[in-house]
Design a protein around this motif. Structure first.
Motif, short mmCIF file in Angstrom:
data_model
loop_
_atom_site.label_atom_id
_atom_site.label_comp_id
_atom_site.label_asym_id
_atom_site.label_seq_id
_atom_site.Cartn_x
_atom_site.Cartn_y
_atom_site.Cartn_z
N GLN A 23 19.74 -14.27 97.97
CA GLN A 23 20.37 -13.55 96.87
C GLN A 23 20.22 -12.05 97.11
N TYR B 293 16.61 -6.98 98.44
CA TYR B 293 16.83 -5.82 97.58
C TYR B 293 17.20 -4.60 98.42
N ASP C 110 15.03 -13.31 98.50
CA ASP C 110 15.75 -12.31 97.71
C ASP C 110 15.75 -11.00 98.48
N LYS D 269 20.11 -8.58 95.47
CA LYS D 269 19.76 -8.16 94.11
C LYS D 269 20.07 -6.69 93.82
#
Length: 579
Positions: free
Chosen positions: A411, A378, A376, A413
């Motif tokens: 992903q 960010y 993930d 985020k």
């Protein structure tokens, strides 16, 4: 007369090897130069200087700082906004009787605020209220709130996307002395004691008092300074420069002409030498500015809540280590948890952060394991769309045809506060960047007790003593460290702790160097100049060299050369002119 560029550079190298000394946090704030204030070998001093009776005395008490001046402000959660704010607060906490003033940029254009803050502020007072609310929400403080009684003042500034930075639109000194007369003297004799410049080179690249914002090329010749910018050294008895960013390296990535990187290096050296009495570099990855008055010291800390989270994880780990029998219920869940993201990155989304390197590591991981590791990501930044596209396209793998690329389980985020990622969802933080000077998110992940996977690099030297930091120097060792961290994280979640392999949880003693209390003491220990050091500087003519650099740089300000230099680095400067 204006000195030449060559007269602003040292005529010979200076030997500045550090001398080890007592670093006890309990020693006097006016500690002697025989401790960590000594940054020269004994042979650098004359016998007369070595025998000075008062040579160990410190000229100015670095605990009594009036203005902290920085290049960014909350709500932009960048290091140059958060760290100076917390530094000011914790210095105030250390000595509540001292006046502490934080000087931050006010973005005069609403479009700039929307780019960085999402929601613009109507006036500086509204932004100041937001800063104080952020402090109350993110920093533990005394019930009476005395820790936050710092003064906040603003200077006018603009955001330049091509530099990803905020630049002052006038003489910051004028803003300080105009808004802070009570503390810094009368109109005729405005002078302060100790000042800290966060990013002194950045603050002074274009520190001229202008009648308007960035002008169009047609009006460059008409740009005039309504008053000559002053040297910070001329206005404050002791100026400490804290270097955050490797602008020399950034120049090489921002501009195609490789010659501009060394030009930026020389410019940095002149500007920092002109304005600072003492220079603190956060890591050794940074260039040399003024060797006889600089040192490397991490004077950053992290918010206390990250340390509290680390203590919580340590408690859970110690409790799990006492588990002697396999937990069958947990064992049945472990396979379903394998593919859940336990790995994350948080930071500014620019290619210089090394996210392109992770693509290569994904291909190597797939070659070894037949699958990619989920991650993930960010953050936000100018390269976000490009990075997302690269990850969506994926990488070629040996099992696929030559024309196929396999998408990656990554992903994106968005931007969050790192503390929002506390808890046990993520156990592994990867940071492949080698463009950092000292990464705050790395320190925060370390404090939270997560596995932290880092490249061996001067910017990461500070973290080498922490047991949960795993280092690599090749793609193969990255995979090995990641395999180890995944294996141990899964065994931890399954309560099958292999205690002989897991790093010891951070004790209060081992985590203390990450705190702002420890960072503040390191700042005080590092920022002073002894009478012996000053005598040596006078003998070698270094103060005169600094004065020549200041005169040279101020002369550029009055001749508008700085703005023309700016156009070299940003040819599209016209778009920032006022309409």
């Amino acid at each position: 007369s204006v000195p030449s560029l060559s007269s602003c550079l040292p005529s010979s190298p200076v030997n500045c090897s550090p001398t080890p000394g007592n670093k006890s946090p309990n020693s006097s704030m006016r500690r002697s130069a025989s401790s960590s204030f000594v940054h020269h070998d004994k042979e650098d001093f004359t016998l007369e200087e070595l025998e000075m009776i008062d040579g160990d005395e410190i000229l100015y008490d670095s605990e009594s700082v009036e203005p902290f001046v920085t290049t960014a402000s909350i709500p932009w959660l960048t290091g140059t906004a958060v760290n100076p704010l917390l530094r000011a607060v914790y210095l105030k906490k250390l000595n509540p009787m001292n006046e502490v003033t934080l000087v931050v940029p006010w973005l005069t254009e609403e479009s700039d605020q929307k780019s960085l803050y999402s929601t613009p502020f109507k006036n500086p007072e509204e932004q100041e209220a937001h800063i104080r609310e952020w402090l109350k929400s993110n920093v533990s403080f005394d019930e009476d709130g005395s820790r936050f009684e710092i003064k906040i003042i603003f200077y006018e500034a603009r955001y330049l996307p091509s530099f990803l930075s905020i630049f002052p639109m006038g003489d910051i000194l004028d803003s300080i002395f105009t808004q802070n007369n009570d503390c810094l003297g009368e109109e005729e004799e405005r002078e302060g004691d100790v000042c800290i410049l966060e990013e002194p080179e950045h603050l002074n690249y274009f520190n001229v008092k202008m009648r308007e914002s960035f002008p169009s090329s047609s009006s460059l010749s008409s740009l005039q300074s309504s008053s000559t910018p002053s040297s910070w050294r001329a206005k404050f008895k002791h100026v400490i420069g804290i270097i955050h960013t490797n602008y020399k390296a950034y120049a090489a990535t921002l501009v195609a002409d490789l010659l501009l990187s060394p030009v930026m290096g020389y410019m940095n050296s002149i500007v920092v030498r002109a304005h600072c009495h003492k220079i603190i570099k956060l890591s050794d990855v940074l260039q040399v500015f003024a060797p006889e008055k600089e040192l490397v010291k991490n004077v950053h800390g992290i918010r206390e809540e990250f340390l509290i989270e680390g203590r919580r994880r340590a408690t859970v780990l110690m409790k799990s280590k006492k588990e002697t029998k396999p937990n069958n219920e947990a064992s049945s869940k472990i396979l379903s948890n394998v593919r859940k993201p336990m790995i994350y990155f948080i930071g500014k989304l620019v290619l210089a952060k090394g996210l392109d390197q992770l693509l290569k590591y994904q291909a190597l991981y797939h070659e070894k394991h037949g699958e990619f590791f989920p991650i993930d990501i960010y953050g936000s930044g100018p390269d976000q769309k490009d990075i997302e596209q690269k990850y969506q396209q994926g990488v070629k793998v040996s099992s696929a045809s030559s024309s196929d690329e396999v998408p990656l389980p990554a992903q994106f985020k968005g931007r969050v506060d790192h503390f929002d990622l506390r808890g046990d969802q993520y156990s592994i933080f990867v940071n492949p960047s080698t463009s950092e000077v000292l990464c705050t998110t790395t320190a925060e992940a370390t404090a939270m007790g997560k596995f932290v996977i880092l490249p061996k690099h001067p910017s990461n030297t500070f973290f080498e003593s922490f047991p949960n930091c795993l280092f690599y120097d090749t793609p193969e060792t990255f995979i090995s460290q990641l395999d180890f961290a995944i294996s141990e994280s899964l065994s931890m979640s399954n309560k099958l702790i292999r205690s002989h392999l897991l790093p010891s949880p951070l004790s209060p003693l081992s985590s203390h160097p990450l705190s702002w209390e420890a960072a503040t003491l390191r700042l005080i220990e590092s920022a002073g100049i002894s009478k012996r050091e000053e005598a040596r500087r006078v003998r070698l003519g270094r103060n005169k060299l600094d004065d020549r650099c200041a005169t040279f740089w101020v002369s550029l300000s009055t001749r508008v050369v700085q703005m023309k230099m700016f156009k070299i680095f940003d040819p599209d400067v016209d778009q920032y002119s006022k309409t």
